[in-house]
Motif scaffolding. Structure first.
Motif, PDB file in Angstrom:
ATOM      1  N   ARG A 149      11.340  12.332 -10.134  1.00 24.81           N
ATOM      2  CA  ARG A 149      10.086  12.454  -9.880  1.00 24.81           C
ATOM      3  C   ARG A 149       8.721  12.275 -10.052  1.00 24.81           C
ATOM      4  NH1 ARG A 149      10.667  17.819  -7.517  1.00 24.81           N
ATOM      5  NH2 ARG A 149       8.281  17.273  -6.497  1.00 24.81           N
ATOM      6  N   GLY A 150       7.875  12.093  -8.699  1.00 21.20           N
ATOM      7  CA  GLY A 150       6.598  11.174  -9.220  1.00 21.20           C
ATOM      8  C   GLY A 150       7.087   9.772  -8.671  1.00 21.20           C
ATOM      9  N   GLY A 151       8.561   9.725  -8.586  1.00 25.05           N
ATOM     10  CA  GLY A 151       9.107   8.202  -8.294  1.00 25.05           C
ATOM     11  C   GLY A 151       8.730   7.443  -7.404  1.00 25.05           C
ATOM     12  N   SER A 152       7.999   7.560  -6.088  1.00 25.23           N
ATOM     13  CA  SER A 152       7.358   6.756  -5.333  1.00 25.23           C
ATOM     14  C   SER A 152       6.130   5.489  -5.901  1.00 25.23           C
ATOM     15  CB  SER A 152       7.194   7.727  -3.823  1.00 25.23           C
ATOM     16  OG  SER A 152       6.460   7.935  -4.013  1.00 25.23           O
ATOM     17  N   ASP A 153       5.550   6.088  -6.769  1.00 27.94           N
ATOM     18  CA  ASP A 153       4.845   4.729  -7.174  1.00 27.94           C
ATOM     19  C   ASP A 153       5.169   3.425  -7.866  1.00 27.94           C
ATOM     20  OD1 ASP A 153       2.952   6.254  -7.130  1.00 27.94           O
ATOM     21  OD2 ASP A 153       2.282   7.097  -9.120  1.00 27.94           O
ATOM     22  N   ILE A 154       6.837   4.048  -8.846  1.00 26.46           N
ATOM     23  CA  ILE A 154       8.044   2.661  -8.999  1.00 26.46           C
ATOM     24  C   ILE A 154       8.228   2.099  -8.305  1.00 26.46           C
ATOM     25  CG2 ILE A 154       9.545   2.421 -10.755  1.00 26.46           C
ATOM     26  CD1 ILE A 154       9.515   5.525 -11.532  1.00 26.46           C
ATOM     27  N   LYS A 198       0.939  -1.118  -0.183  1.00 22.81           N
ATOM     28  CA  LYS A 198      -0.079  -0.075  -0.106  1.00 22.81           C
ATOM     29  C   LYS A 198       0.424   1.543   0.108  1.00 22.81           C
ATOM     30  CE  LYS A 198      -3.750  -1.982   2.081  1.00 22.81           C
ATOM     31  NZ  LYS A 198      -5.231  -1.080   1.160  1.00 22.81           N
ATOM     32  N   LYS A 199       0.590   2.650  -0.844  1.00 21.52           N
ATOM     33  CA  LYS A 199       1.625   3.383  -1.526  1.00 21.52           C
ATOM     34  C   LYS A 199       0.951   4.179  -1.318  1.00 21.52           C
ATOM     35  CE  LYS A 199       3.079   7.038  -4.027  1.00 21.52           C
ATOM     36  NZ  LYS A 199       2.302   7.411  -5.005  1.00 21.52           N
ATOM     37  N   PHE A 200       0.990   5.411   0.088  1.00 22.59           N
ATOM     38  CA  PHE A 200       0.719   6.957   0.094  1.00 22.59           C
ATOM     39  C   PHE A 200       1.240   7.764  -0.679  1.00 22.59           C
ATOM     40  CE2 PHE A 200      -1.074   3.361   3.319  1.00 22.59           C
ATOM     41  CZ  PHE A 200      -2.154   3.914   3.379  1.00 22.59           C
TER      42      PHE A 200
HETATM   43 MG    MG Z   1       2.760  11.182  -7.845  1.00 23.36          MG
END
Ligand code: MG
Ligand code: ASP
Length: 427
Positions: free
Chosen positions: A152-157, A6-8
């Motif tokens: 940037r935005g890499g936490s989804d990855i 689960k990612k926040f």
């Molecule tokens: Mg994001």
């Protein structure tokens, strides 16, 4: 052991009360699914990565990518600790881990590293003890032990990569929107929440402007067959599942409409384009543009009655001035009449896995745009999308009229039970 990630995202951990809310959500889920083992991945608090990078810039305009990664990676290190504390306060067992501690090994491309592999040993031993690992998204460690970020935005990855490595049953991406909509609801009030879309559709929607999921995370999910869902932290709802195309039994022809207004159109006019010299000259134009690192998107050419070509293509706004200069410099060499630019354009795309099988989509697009007197400047198609370039001022109107003509009309005609089911849930 059934594992779920689960990612926040940043807004879901934007302040202490939100971190506590997210922690409650995790603990509630655990109580409902006692047989599952959870891994939590977090982003930095909303705005924090920007603040850190601005701080770096205020210190030096020559900071190396290595130092920028060193500072940017600290944002997530704050939230893992806070989340672990919040979970512990709620009676769960949790332990924070940096990307390095979690075994995320990346290339050494600072500010845009790729995940190479994940050594899951430490994660697995925590899971075996029923401790929730709270992992810092966005960051990893190179083989030579440098701290890297994935861009940037890499936490989804990070989340999807961890899910793939742990062969998780699902990866939940919690964000501030309820999922993927058939159009941007701020522009198009009739937009519907999509219950399921294919990876391919999501990639189109992600790269064309629906900023819900990082495109690389979708590619990862597709490659490793990670069931991926994006949903809201703040409102309960089913979210949008991103699945393999084959799993969507009865796909609607069109899933969504997107637009972007950050490209310019460059035109080289009256280029002698005969064979073989003319084409070689055109090859040179695109070789020079490519060498300058400028990505070209849409491309059209028209041959006039005089046999000369007008060649138009789109490039991102930030490269457009440079690209125009390059083209102007090439004008004498290729014998063109001139090079010009139009910045007042927008690209609107109609996306759906059913498009290739339905020849009438293009005609519906033209009809809908014609009824609003919107001129089509360029057009391109692929298996699952049709994009048109139109004057920028009509972008939002075009999204609404195409949504009416293609998405809503399809619901009204009942041509897609799947789509109807989606619509029912979104109310
Ligand atoms: Mg994001
Ligand atoms: N905190 C990082 C960023 O703002 C990564 C992320 O949020 O996904 O880009």
């Amino acid at each position: 052991m059934r594992v779920v990630v689960k990612k926040f995202g940043g807004t879901s951990v934007g302040d202490i009360s939100r971190i506590r809310e997210a922690a409650k959500l995790v603990v509630r889920y655990r109580a409902q699914h006692p047989e599952e083992r959870l891994v939590v991945v977090v982003s930095a608090m909303a705005g924090e990565t920007n603040r850190l990078l601005a701080l770096a810039r205020s210190c030096s305009s020559n900071a190396t990518a290595r130092e920028l990664d060193m500072i940017a990676a600290t944002g997530e290190q704050v939230t893992i600790a806070l989340m672990a504390m919040a979970l512990t306060d709620l009676g769960a067992k949790a332990e924070s881990l940096t990307g390095a501690q979690a075994g995320v090994i990346t290339t050494e491309q600072f500010m845009g590293a790729q995940v190479e592999r994940i050594d899951t040993a430490r994660l697995e031993s925590l899971l075996a003890e029923d401790i929730i690992p709270v992992v810092a998204g966005f960051q990893g460690l190179s083989e030579s032990r440098e701290i890297t970020t994935l861009g940037r935005g890499g936490s989804d990855i990070s989340a999807v990569a961890l899910a793939a490595a742990l062969e998780a049953a699902a990866c939940y991406i919690y964000t501030d929107v309820e999922g993927v909509f058939s159009a941007d609801p701020r522009i198009c009030p009739d937009a519907r929440l999509l219950r399921r879309i294919s990876h391919e559709e999501m990639l189109e929607l992600a790269t064309l402007g629906a900023k819900v999921l990082h495109p690389r995370s979708v590619l990862f999910a597709m490659r490793y067959r990670v069931p991926l869902v994006t949903l809201s932290t703040f409102r309960s709802g089913p979210g949008t599942w991103i699945v393999n195309e084959g799993e969507i039994m009865e796909a609607p022809v069109v899933s969504g409409i997107t637009h972007r207004s950050d490209e310019a159109r460059i035109t080289l006019s009256k280029v002698p384009g005969g064979l073989p010299d003319g084409l070689q000259r055109l090859g040179k134009v695109f070789a020079d543009i490519g060498k300058a690192g400028i990505p070209v998107d849409m491309l059209t050419q028209n041959r006039g009655a005089d046999g000369l070509l007008d060649l138009s293509f789109t490039v991102p706004d930030e490269h457009s001035s440079h690209c125009l200069e390059l083209c102007q410099a090439l004008v004498p060499e290729i014998g063109a009449e001139g090079a010009g630019i139009d910045r007042n354009i927008a690209k609107v795309s109609v996306v759906g896995v059913g498009i290739h099988a339905h020849a009438d989509v293009a005609s519906k697009i033209f009809k809908a745009l014609a009824s609003e007197r919107i001129e089509v400047l360029m057009l391109s198609t692929s298996e699952i999308k049709i994009s048109v370039v139109i004057p920028r001022k009509y972008a939002e109107l075009a999204v609404r009229c195409l949504h009416d003509a293609l998405v809503l009309a399809q619901l009204a005609s009942g041509s897609s039970p799947q789509a109807e089911a989606r619509a029912a849930v979104s109310h």
